[in-house]
Design an enzyme around this catalytic site. Sequence first.
Site, mmCIF file in Angstrom:
data_model
loop_
_atom_site.group_PDB
_atom_site.id
_atom_site.type_symbol
_atom_site.label_atom_id
_atom_site.label_comp_id
_atom_site.label_asym_id
_atom_site.label_seq_id
_atom_site.Cartn_x
_atom_site.Cartn_y
_atom_site.Cartn_z
ATOM 1 N N HIS A 63 0.852 -1.204 0.000
ATOM 2 C CA HIS A 63 0.000 0.000 0.000
ATOM 3 C C HIS A 63 0.889 1.256 0.000
ATOM 4 O O HIS A 63 0.926 2.011 0.969
ATOM 5 C CB HIS A 63 -0.868 -0.070 1.258
ATOM 6 C CG HIS A 63 -1.940 0.951 1.388
ATOM 7 N ND1 HIS A 63 -1.752 2.288 1.170
ATOM 8 C CD2 HIS A 63 -3.240 0.813 1.763
ATOM 9 C CE1 HIS A 63 -2.878 2.944 1.405
ATOM 10 N NE2 HIS A 63 -3.801 2.059 1.771
ATOM 11 N N GLU B 164 -1.041 1.218 -5.095
ATOM 12 C CA GLU B 164 -0.928 -0.005 -4.311
ATOM 13 C C GLU B 164 -0.899 -1.222 -5.234
ATOM 14 O O GLU B 164 -1.874 -1.496 -5.939
ATOM 15 C CB GLU B 164 -2.099 -0.082 -3.331
ATOM 16 C CG GLU B 164 -2.238 1.192 -2.496
ATOM 17 C CD GLU B 164 -3.569 1.303 -1.779
ATOM 18 O OE1 GLU B 164 -4.120 0.254 -1.383
ATOM 19 O OE2 GLU B 164 -4.061 2.429 -1.609
#
Length: 299
Positions: free
Chosen positions: A168, A271
């Site tokens: 992420h 991400e």
Amino acid sequence: MPTPHVETVKIDELDCWRIRHNGAELMVAQQGAHIFSYQRDGEQPLIWPNPEAVFKKGKGIRTGVPVCWPWFGVFDRNPQSVKAMRHSEQPAGAHGFARTALWELAGTEFEGEALRIDLVLPVPAGGFPGWPHPVDLTLSLLLDDQLHIRLTSHNRGTDTVTLSQALHTYFAVSDVRNVHVDGLDGTAYIDTADGWAEKNQSGLLHFTAETDRIYLDTPAQLSIVDQDWQRRIQLTSEGSKSTVIWNPWTERAKAFDDMADDGWTGMLCIETANVLDDVVELAPGQSHTLGVSITSLGL
């Protein structure tokens, strides 16, 4: 420590490692194996340096590369096959438990001119609380003229395990309103900020409002083009067909106690993920590696 390139430091409540090699510095927290800084000497940071980030036990760090595993995002939004892996009546936190668990430094070694650092998440006896599956998890970091991040899941059990996951990453940008993402033209996506509507990307991706999108069947290479900083952050992924792109914009940012009200202007999350239909199924003995390589190029 096994190499003079790795130094142990403490930031507030968290033990961390400072890693220097080949003109770059990498900072990693033991909690979550969480990269929270990456910068090459004489260049702008590649990871967003969030001055409001909180380094507290049990709390995810809002910057860098949170490891989302073995589910991504809000638990109930995951496919049934992923939800079935969890055996607990307790509420499930967003993004899984790996990002707040304590990892171990398994070793460092040179691969040619590159420095490799391996971090492992020990499996407790009986498995993780509410998730009793013997899956070994290793985060391998390779530093050469790029940063290579590889998250490998290995199923040591006798049953198939299904998981969703993401690296992420919060990237540093001069101003998100003045950058664009290249490489997504024609790609289908789910616009979660617009009622999970299904849409298609047309041309370059610019940012003019809150953005929270899941791109499907994404190409292996994407770029953040930043004219003000005269650079292109190039991302090359492996083991992933889905990409989440997120910026909270004004109102969402104000709701976070670990982000300045204007913090959203200097960051962009891209991400590298396995989400929605792009889940990972691990048969007994199988492994899967989710990876991304990050480099900065001039324009």
